[in-house]
Design an enzyme around this catalytic site. Sequence first.
Site, PDB file in Angstrom:
ATOM      1  N   ASP A  12      56.496  96.178  28.856  1.00 47.95           N
ATOM      2  CA  ASP A  12      56.579  97.059  27.695  1.00 47.95           C
ATOM      3  C   ASP A  12      54.608  97.264  26.525  1.00 47.95           C
ATOM      4  O   ASP A  12      54.639  98.441  26.370  1.00 47.95           O
ATOM      5  CB  ASP A  12      56.895  96.511  26.274  1.00 47.95           C
ATOM      6  CG  ASP A  12      57.180  95.459  25.723  1.00 47.95           C
ATOM      7  OD1 ASP A  12      56.301  94.221  26.723  1.00 47.95           O
ATOM      8  OD2 ASP A  12      56.808  94.914  24.650  1.00 47.95           O
ATOM      9  N   GLY A  72      40.548  81.423  49.596  1.00 48.28           N
ATOM     10  CA  GLY A  72      41.600  81.094  50.955  1.00 48.28           C
ATOM     11  C   GLY A  72      42.616  80.728  50.163  1.00 48.28           C
ATOM     12  O   GLY A  72      43.631  80.016  49.974  1.00 48.28           O
ATOM     13  N   GLU A  81      52.638  90.739  39.936  1.00 45.15           N
ATOM     14  CA  GLU A  81      50.801  91.095  39.745  1.00 45.15           C
ATOM     15  C   GLU A  81      50.333  89.760  40.456  1.00 45.15           C
ATOM     16  O   GLU A  81      49.002  90.260  40.985  1.00 45.15           O
ATOM     17  CB  GLU A  81      50.308  90.225  38.377  1.00 45.15           C
ATOM     18  CG  GLU A  81      51.521  91.512  37.254  1.00 45.15           C
ATOM     19  CD  GLU A  81      52.891  90.839  36.608  1.00 45.15           C
ATOM     20  OE1 GLU A  81      53.593  90.003  37.171  1.00 45.15           O
ATOM     21  OE2 GLU A  81      53.888  91.607  36.069  1.00 45.15           O
ATOM     22  N   ASN A 136      55.756  79.254  63.073  1.00 40.33           N
ATOM     23  CA  ASN A 136      56.390  77.771  63.880  1.00 40.33           C
ATOM     24  C   ASN A 136      56.614  76.611  62.916  1.00 40.33           C
ATOM     25  O   ASN A 136      56.120  75.856  63.016  1.00 40.33           O
ATOM     26  CB  ASN A 136      54.414  77.419  64.306  1.00 40.33           C
ATOM     27  CG  ASN A 136      53.081  77.627  62.965  1.00 40.33           C
ATOM     28  OD1 ASN A 136      53.977  78.003  61.466  1.00 40.33           O
ATOM     29  ND2 ASN A 136      51.807  78.026  63.280  1.00 40.33           N
ATOM     30  N   GLY A 160      56.297  75.818  59.069  1.00 40.29           N
ATOM     31  CA  GLY A 160      55.726  75.470  58.456  1.00 40.29           C
ATOM     32  C   GLY A 160      53.870  75.649  58.143  1.00 40.29           C
ATOM     33  O   GLY A 160      53.113  76.814  58.837  1.00 40.29           O
ATOM     34  N   GLU A 220      47.539  72.441  58.505  1.00 39.81           N
ATOM     35  CA  GLU A 220      47.757  70.966  57.077  1.00 39.81           C
ATOM     36  C   GLU A 220      48.379  69.717  57.495  1.00 39.81           C
ATOM     37  O   GLU A 220      47.997  69.309  56.924  1.00 39.81           O
ATOM     38  CB  GLU A 220      48.827  71.728  55.904  1.00 39.81           C
ATOM     39  CG  GLU A 220      48.519  72.990  55.426  1.00 39.81           C
ATOM     40  CD  GLU A 220      47.362  72.403  54.006  1.00 39.81           C
ATOM     41  OE1 GLU A 220      45.955  72.546  55.013  1.00 39.81           O
ATOM     42  OE2 GLU A 220      47.542  73.504  52.610  1.00 39.81           O
ATOM     43  N   ASP A 224      53.892  81.887  59.098  1.00 38.34           N
ATOM     44  CA  ASP A 224      54.873  81.849  57.918  1.00 38.34           C
ATOM     45  C   ASP A 224      54.911  81.774  56.738  1.00 38.34           C
ATOM     46  O   ASP A 224      55.406  82.196  56.041  1.00 38.34           O
ATOM     47  CB  ASP A 224      56.091  81.466  58.860  1.00 38.34           C
ATOM     48  CG  ASP A 224      56.037  80.594  59.327  1.00 38.34           C
ATOM     49  OD1 ASP A 224      54.041  78.624  59.675  1.00 38.34           O
ATOM     50  OD2 ASP A 224      56.510  79.124  60.390  1.00 38.34           O
ATOM     51  N   HIS A 243      55.569  89.037  21.868  1.00 34.36           N
ATOM     52  CA  HIS A 243      56.202  88.247  23.127  1.00 34.36           C
ATOM     53  C   HIS A 243      55.324  88.494  24.618  1.00 34.36           C
ATOM     54  O   HIS A 243      55.016  89.106  23.392  1.00 34.36           O
ATOM     55  CB  HIS A 243      57.836  88.651  24.109  1.00 34.36           C
ATOM     56  CG  HIS A 243      57.336  89.643  23.790  1.00 34.36           C
ATOM     57  ND1 HIS A 243      57.081  91.492  22.730  1.00 34.36           N
ATOM     58  CD2 HIS A 243      57.103  90.886  25.108  1.00 34.36           C
ATOM     59  CE1 HIS A 243      57.171  92.019  23.725  1.00 34.36           C
ATOM     60  NE2 HIS A 243      57.490  91.760  25.115  1.00 34.36           N
ATOM     61  N   HIS A 244      55.311  87.240  25.355  1.00 33.83           N
ATOM     62  CA  HIS A 244      54.250  87.331  25.981  1.00 33.83           C
ATOM     63  C   HIS A 244      53.353  86.667  25.361  1.00 33.83           C
ATOM     64  O   HIS A 244      51.844  86.676  25.851  1.00 33.83           O
ATOM     65  CB  HIS A 244      53.867  88.948  26.753  1.00 33.83           C
ATOM     66  CG  HIS A 244      55.026  88.982  27.142  1.00 33.83           C
ATOM     67  ND1 HIS A 244      56.224  88.408  28.302  1.00 33.83           N
ATOM     68  CD2 HIS A 244      55.006  90.439  28.004  1.00 33.83           C
ATOM     69  CE1 HIS A 244      57.265  89.213  28.337  1.00 33.83           C
ATOM     70  NE2 HIS A 244      56.689  90.723  28.359  1.00 33.83           N
TER      71      HIS A 244
HETATM   72  C1  LIG Z   1      47.573  79.227  46.707  1.00 37.10           C
HETATM   73  C2  LIG Z   1      47.300  78.481  47.969  1.00 37.10           C
HETATM   74  N1  LIG Z   1      48.467  77.081  48.206  1.00 37.10           N
HETATM   75  C3  LIG Z   1      48.105  76.631  49.064  1.00 37.10           C
HETATM   76  C4  LIG Z   1      47.398  76.449  49.501  1.00 37.10           C
HETATM   77  C5  LIG Z   1      47.387  75.254  50.961  1.00 37.10           C
HETATM   78  N2  LIG Z   1      47.308  75.615  51.667  1.00 37.10           N
HETATM   79  C6  LIG Z   1      46.498  76.514  53.147  1.00 37.10           C
HETATM   80  S1  LIG Z   1      46.753  76.393  54.616  1.00 37.10           S
HETATM   81  C7  LIG Z   1      48.528  76.384  54.291  1.00 37.10           C
HETATM   82  C8  LIG Z   1      49.509  76.658  55.229  1.00 37.10           C
HETATM   83  C9  LIG Z   1      49.484  78.050  55.873  1.00 37.10           C
HETATM   84  O1  LIG Z   1      50.282  78.013  56.733  1.00 37.10           O
HETATM   85  P1  LIG Z   1      50.872  78.827  57.787  1.00 37.10           P
HETATM   86  O2  LIG Z   1      50.264  80.745  57.177  1.00 37.10           O
HETATM   87  O3  LIG Z   1      52.544  78.394  58.595  1.00 37.10           O
HETATM   88  O4  LIG Z   1      50.253  78.416  58.770  1.00 37.10           O
HETATM   89  P2  LIG Z   1      49.701  78.077  60.538  1.00 37.10           P
HETATM   90  O5  LIG Z   1      48.421  76.876  60.038  1.00 37.10           O
HETATM   91  O6  LIG Z   1      51.497  77.437  60.443  1.00 37.10           O
HETATM   92  O7  LIG Z   1      49.667  78.959  61.321  1.00 37.10           O
HETATM   93  C10 LIG Z   1      48.757  75.849  52.815  1.00 37.10           C
HETATM   94  C11 LIG Z   1      49.747  75.699  52.355  1.00 37.10           C
HETATM   95  C12 LIG Z   1      46.464  77.991  49.353  1.00 37.10           C
HETATM   96  N3  LIG Z   1      45.337  78.104  50.457  1.00 37.10           N
HETATM   97  N4  LIG Z   1      46.746  78.532  48.866  1.00 37.10           N
HETATM   98 MG   LIG Z   2      52.789  77.937  60.212  1.00 34.66          MG
END
Ligand SMILES: Cc1ncc(C[n+]2csc(CCOP(=O)(O)OP(=O)(O)O)c2C)c(N)n1
Ligand SMILES: [Mg+2]
Length: 576
Positions: free
Chosen positions: A33, A413, A56, A467, A469, A473, A440, A119-120
């Site tokens: 708004d 990153g 956003e 893969n 997850g 990491e 993913d 609000h907000h």
């Molecule tokens: C906003 C944010 N939250 C958390 C992280 C930490 N982080 C860095 S890489 C990653 C995982 C990436 O996973 P994916 O995209 O599936 O790549 P893969 O290594 O599995 O190929 C995370 C959670 C980040 N960089 N940015």
């Molecule tokens: Mg992955």
Amino acid sequence: MSNRATRRMTIGDFLLRRLQEAGVRHLFGVPGDYNLELLQQLYDTGALKWVGNCSELNASYAADGYARLNGLGALLVTNGVGALSAINGIGGSCSEHVPVICIAGSIPLRSIDRGLGMHHTMADGTWDHFLNAYGHVTAAQTRLTPRNAATEIDRLILTAWREKLPVYMELPSDIAYLEIEVPADPLLLANPPSDPERLRSCVAAITERLTRAAAPAILVDADADRFGVAADLVELAEKVHASIAVIDAAKGVIDESFDQYLGVYNGKASEPQTRQAIETSDCVLAIGYRPIEVTTGDFTASLPANTIHARGHSVDVDENNYQAVTLKEVLRGVIDAVPRATNRAPRHASPAAESAHAYGDGSAKITQLPYWQAMQSYLREGDVLFIDNGTAYALFGLRFPAHCTLIGSVNWGSIGYSVGALLGALTAAPERRHILFVGDGSFQVSAQELSTILRHDHKPVIFLINNGGYTIERGYLGKDETYNDVANWAYADLPKAFRRDTTARSFVVKTVRDLQNALSAPNDTMIFVETVMDDHDALPPIINSSNKGAELDYGPRGPQHRENLQLRPATYGVGG
Ligand SMILES: Cc1ncc(C[n+]2csc(CCOP(=O)(O)OP(=O)(O)O)c2C)c(N)n1
Ligand SMILES: [Mg+2]
């Protein structure tokens, strides 16, 4: 006093006019708004095209991606809720030196004057929280008023463009339709000219160093792209027979087909000849160098002590610091003044990375090594490439064809950046081929923006690694822990879910043959390639870097050394 011509305009119309004059043709964001009145002005005047986003955060990523190709980007959010959703992306623009104008339609001036809760807000009788928050991630902030709008709008747009940094402006919702007196002339995007003596001395000092150098080298960071000097640097390298290397944050900024291009300098993690060319050079010219652990091979990068440091608006040569000079003018001056090298041969880079076609058995399960080898052959001249965090960092190991652009966020990153940035860059340059490399986990952060990409009929190629997850990491910690797992979406079905009548071609790749089939699809519509790979599969340099990162992050008493808690390159199982 200037006697420049003025005219009367509403504040909202003037803001939109200035954005347009600055080369911004699209506005990203989410309505609210407090900003609908400006959106109505945008529709009534047709000044810009509105590209509505799902959030956003995605809008901030999109405006950043747009600015990477367009030179300036903008988004419109609503008070508080919108502004704070966007602040991560704007932090990224600040970290990556990208000029983005974040406009927040904010609570009316009337409510500030009368102390009315709205609000907000925090409902605490104050109204500066979000302005203050943005003070930490932008080069300039303002709340527009009828008194300051004519000057503040120009100040902020010019600051963003000159500094290559984001800015934040609040437009109180009850002033967009008020008329003020504004300059009739268009906004000129320009830097103040360099101080003539400083420029002359600076050019002379660099020219002298380059002329007597036995083995000059140029080291490029992202600012070479932001300040538009990549082509000048190649010209200079050619003239003085200097090698050119980039750091990861500037991958793709220098045309990799240029035969004096040496690849990525990353301290110990560099190719030996790249490392040697930089570290033993008697004249390194570094452009906007901002080292961090991931761009320096964990701080093993070591530039010679007499390195010349050139930045957007200042230069250090030996004991002298030069202010009031612009990078562009300095480089032009040096290119003109420096004698063409005759006393030394140019150093040539190693041949392009082998694009292996030896995929082996077509029915073999696809793994990261042949996947990235296949990507090397898939890239072509002029592509815009997007990279997110994760095992997709393997893209840094590929040799790019001429005129490719890489859009990533190495310093900041933030996962999910690439999907929003893809929308932004597609909007800025729909005629180029855009290719996204995303995992993913990263994709799940901003996946909805795929719907906006489909809605606007864009035709990118999306390579998603499924893969299960956060594999990258697992190389820090939690090799098999479920905190590194994500839900297993039917990714390849998403184009259909996001647009019922989509023509997108979706593929689920499990074998080498599946991949070859997907890669042969024509680029006449969106191509979405979900590739299923093992959660422990990653190229060794990626996992090595995660392992080293864990040492830095957790220290010697950290949990990373516990048995089997960290994915190691030794477990890399692609049989190659
Ligand atoms: C906003 C944010 N939250 C958390 C992280 C930490 N982080 C860095 S890489 C990653 C995982 C990436 O996973 P994916 O995209 O599936 O790549 P893969 O290594 O599995 O190929 C995370 C959670 C980040 N960089 N940015
Ligand atoms: Mg992955």
